[in-house]
Write a protein that holds these residues in place. Structure first.
Motif, PDB file in Angstrom:
ATOM      1  N   ILE A  48      11.647  31.044  -4.025  1.00 48.05           N
ATOM      2  CA  ILE A  48      10.619  31.774  -4.189  1.00 48.05           C
ATOM      3  C   ILE A  48       9.420  30.786  -4.488  1.00 48.05           C
ATOM      4  O   ILE A  48       9.464  29.663  -4.493  1.00 48.05           O
ATOM      5  N   GLU A  49       8.170  31.187  -4.348  1.00 48.78           N
ATOM      6  CA  GLU A  49       6.977  30.475  -4.612  1.00 48.78           C
ATOM      7  C   GLU A  49       6.604  30.994  -5.982  1.00 48.78           C
ATOM      8  O   GLU A  49       6.413  32.219  -6.275  1.00 48.78           O
ATOM      9  N   VAL A  50       6.079  30.138  -6.557  1.00 47.49           N
ATOM     10  CA  VAL A  50       5.248  30.042  -7.997  1.00 47.49           C
ATOM     11  C   VAL A  50       4.072  29.687  -7.738  1.00 47.49           C
ATOM     12  O   VAL A  50       4.041  28.264  -8.446  1.00 47.49           O
ATOM     13  N   PRO A  51       2.995  30.241  -7.435  1.00 50.61           N
ATOM     14  CA  PRO A  51       1.627  29.502  -7.380  1.00 50.61           C
ATOM     15  C   PRO A  51       1.110  29.015  -8.545  1.00 50.61           C
ATOM     16  O   PRO A  51       1.281  29.867  -9.497  1.00 50.61           O
ATOM     17  N   GLY A  52       0.802  27.947  -8.747  1.00 53.78           N
ATOM     18  CA  GLY A  52       0.153  27.391  -9.953  1.00 53.78           C
ATOM     19  C   GLY A  52       0.898  26.791 -10.817  1.00 53.78           C
ATOM     20  O   GLY A  52       0.466  26.322 -11.942  1.00 53.78           O
TER      21      GLY A  52
END
Length: 99
Positions: A48-52
């Motif tokens: 998954i991507e977790v921006p920031g």
């Protein structure tokens, strides 16, 4: 006398700083790390991507990220940006990034 106080104060600050760093470190026992690695290998997750969020020890994952259980281990794991991270479920802090 002034020299002794300065030395003592410096030593106290050094000791206090070392204690603060040690309190943040989480050491996963080698046996638990082996269990986690084997379980993660057998139960792969989609990345998954977790921006920031920087993927480093001490970073906190938001509540929106689902953490996955490893049986008989207090830590959880998730795959972010193709890296498996081990997380303390109570604080949601990353305690280890598996290589």
């Amino acid at each position: 006398m002034k020299m002794h106080l300065t030395t003592a104060a410096a030593g106290l600050l050094l000791f206090a700083g070392a204690g603060a760093v040690a309190a943040q470190d989480v050491v996963i026992e080698p046996e638990q790390e082996t269990v986690i690695r084997e379980y993660v290998h057998k139960q792969p997750l989609a990345s998954i991507e977790v921006p920031g969020v920087k993927l480093s020890v001490g970073s906190v994952l938001p509540d929106t990220v689902e953490l996955h259980e490893v049986p008989n281990v207090k830590y959880r794991y998730v795959v972010v940006d193709n890296q498996t991270v081990v997380v303390d479920p109570g604080t949601r802090k990353i305690v280890q990034v598996l290589q």
